[in-house]
Design an enzyme around this catalytic site. Structure first.
Site, PDB file in Angstrom:
ATOM      1  N   GLU A 285       0.897  -1.166   0.000  1.00  0.00           N
ATOM      2  CA  GLU A 285       0.000   0.000   0.000  1.00  0.00           C
ATOM      3  C   GLU A 285       0.927   1.206   0.000  1.00  0.00           C
ATOM      4  OE1 GLU A 285      -1.629   3.039   1.211  1.00  0.00           O
ATOM      5  OE2 GLU A 285      -2.384   2.073   3.046  1.00  0.00           O
ATOM      6  N   CYS A 319      -2.187   8.911   3.003  1.00  0.00           N
ATOM      7  CA  CYS A 319      -1.858   8.632   1.607  1.00  0.00           C
ATOM      8  C   CYS A 319      -3.065   8.709   0.684  1.00  0.00           C
ATOM      9  CB  CYS A 319      -1.126   7.305   1.472  1.00  0.00           C
ATOM     10  SG  CYS A 319      -2.052   5.966   2.128  1.00  0.00           S
TER      11      CYS A 319
END
Ligand code: SIN
Length: 518
Positions: A285, A319
């Site tokens: 990720e 993010c």
């Protein structure tokens, strides 16, 4: 809606004008939740490396020392794998219901220690207290979800091609999993990796980020209290300079069958490359560069609200938070004017002040990067509508704060359009057509999240399908939920966390065929 969203609604920075500045103590009711040792084979132990100095953990709100933890190396990393490997065959053989019971007990303990854990997150990470507690519930939601999923990990009976055979497929845990997590969500990121690993029957070695090791250790303490057997979960803390020693051991060891990493794209690529020699499974990720598009048919007030929620969560250190904002010409000025009023009103301050809405950035490097992005944008023609500078607090001059910022006239050649700024900066670009903005939104190697606001149903489907990313927010700024698949495409990585898909990455499929049946 995930519980942490409820928390944010109750005490959301952007709604709580009623709060007066009030300072609370970040001391914990259970002081023993602040642990300084590694957790290996069920023991709390100092680094096994001879004469290894400890690593300081500091509070980004004022740069004060919280405590020291082990600055571990290769010997500790190996001990953790030994422990996890020894625990694996017992843990995987336990009935799913028994594993589920332990995981759900862990969830209950996390929830009942919400206040202490929230304070710990706020202390070591710097996010405002309401967000710290919100993150605890967000983390717990994954633990609860995967506690439940453990008992639903069904196999399949496959229609047979011949009457004398039966074909079946079952799911098995991959083995020892190495979990490497970032500092921006010290509880949620580790929980959403460890919980599915445990549910699948895997055992875990974990390295939390060097800036925020304490929450991971506190979670491990609660897991131990929940009855997790020794060696099933092992936590090794280490500094930025020694992290490679720990991770290299895990990459090279063929007993480690999977790596799950959240962090930067360059590190993700390194892990993918180095884990190839033992062909580990890997979930990544990685970085994002999320576009946030406001079409002229959008509800502008809702779009401003959605951007505030998505962008300023954790001070922009997320993010999935919007990194590039595109607004259609007809509504550009109205949107910018409304946004600027909201952004200028944000209260920047230390986590312990209850009306803080934007805490400090995690460290000096982070604030230097944000400053560099803003200076580059201004040098290339961006206009600062509000903010645009560091904030130095008299009582804690070393702490790293940055003013919430809106820039207009942003262009694709600016660094802030190409790299994640990871801070409270909103660069706005004007656009004219849908085709133009979709092209710009996709013109990045990254593909984690994207957001857009429109009230036109045909456009909603068209744009949702055209965006190259793993997560799309349509008229919504708060996307994360334990039941939803979280992950990216392109250089934002692969694998999905949360949801029914979140268990798959910790399992392999075993096919078996029974013959001689007739
Ligand atoms: C992240 O920033 O890596 C995750 C954020 C989230 O779970 O929403």
């Amino acid at each position: 809606m995930a519980p942490w969203h409820c928390e944010l609604t109750r005490a959301h920075p952007f709604d709580f004008n009623s709060f007066m500045t009030k300072t609370v103590s970040l001391h914990l009711k259970r002081a023993d939740l602040i642990v300084s040792h590694n957790f290996i084979a069920g023991n709390w132990q100092a680094s096994l490396e001879p004469d290894q100095p400890l690593m300081p953990v500091t509070d980004p709100s004022d740069a004060s020392l919280i405590t020291h933890v082990a600055d571990s190396g290769a010997v500790d990393a190996l001990a953790a794998v030994d422990a996890a490997q020894s625990a694996f065959s017992d843990w995987k053989s336990r009935p799913a219901k028994e594993r589920a019971t332990v995981i759900k007990r862990w969830n209950d303990l996390i929830v009942s220690h919400k206040e202490d854990l929230g304070k710990l997150i706020s202390r070591e990470q710097g996010k405002p207290l309401a967000e710290g507690e919100g993150e605890v519930l967000y983390a717990a939601s994954y633990v609860e979800w995967f506690g439940e999923q453990a008992t639903r990990s069904n196999g399949e009976i496959i229609p047979t091609p011949a009457n004398n055979k039966r074909l079946m497929a079952i799911r098995e845990p991959v083995g020892v999993v190495a979990v490497i997590t970032p500092w921006n969500f010290p509880a949620a990121m580790i929980a959403r990796k460890i919980a599915p690993a445990l549910a699948a029957g895997c055992t875990v070695v974990a390295k939390p980020a060097e800036d925020t090791p304490l929450t991971a250790l506190a979670l491990a303490k609660l897991a131990q209290e929940a009855g997790l057997p020794p060696g099933v979960l092992n936590i090794v803390t280490t500094s930025r300079t020694r992290a490679a020693q720990v991770v290299d051991v895990w990459l090279a060891d063929d007993r480690v069958r999977k790596i799950s990493f959240t962090g930067s794209t360059p590190v993700g690529k390194h892990l993918a490359k180095e884990s190839a020699s033992t062909l580990k499974k890997i979930s990544l990720e990685l970085g994002g560069n999320a576009p946030f598009i406001v079409f002229e048919d959008a509800d502008i007030d809702a779009a401003v609200e959605g951007l505030m929620v998505a962008k300023f969560r954790n001070g922009g250190q997320t993010c999935v938070c919007p990194n590039r904002v595109y607004v259609q010409t007809l509504v550009h000025d109205e949107f910018v004017q409304k946004l600027a009023v909201r952004v200028a009103a944000l209260k920047v301050g230390p986590a312990r002040e209850l009306d803080s809405q934007i805490g400090p950035m995690i460290n000096a490097r982070a604030v230097e990067k944000i400053e560099r992005h803003v200076q580059d944008a201004v040098a290339k023609g961006a206009k600062v509508v509000t903010g645009g500078h560091r904030i130095q607090r008299a009582e804690s001059p070393q702490a790293a704060y940055f003013s919430p910022t809106v820039l207009t006239e942003a262009t694709p050649d600016m660094v802030c359009a190409c790299e994640e700024t990871f801070g409270p900066v909103v660069p706005v670009t004007r656009f004219d057509t849908e085709a133009e903005v979709v092209g710009q939104a996709n013109d990045t190697p990254f593909g984690l999240a994207a957001y857009f606001y429109s009230q036109n149903p045909a456009r909603i489907w068209r744009v949702m399908e055209a965006l190259e990313c793993g997560i799309v927010g349509i008229n919504e700024g708060a996307l994360a939920a334990e039941a939803a698949p979280f992950g990216g495409v392109k250089e934002s990585g692969y694998g999905r966390e949360g949801s029914v898909y979140g268990l798959d990455d910790y399992q392999h499929i075993k096919y078996f065929c029974q013959g001689g049946l007739g």
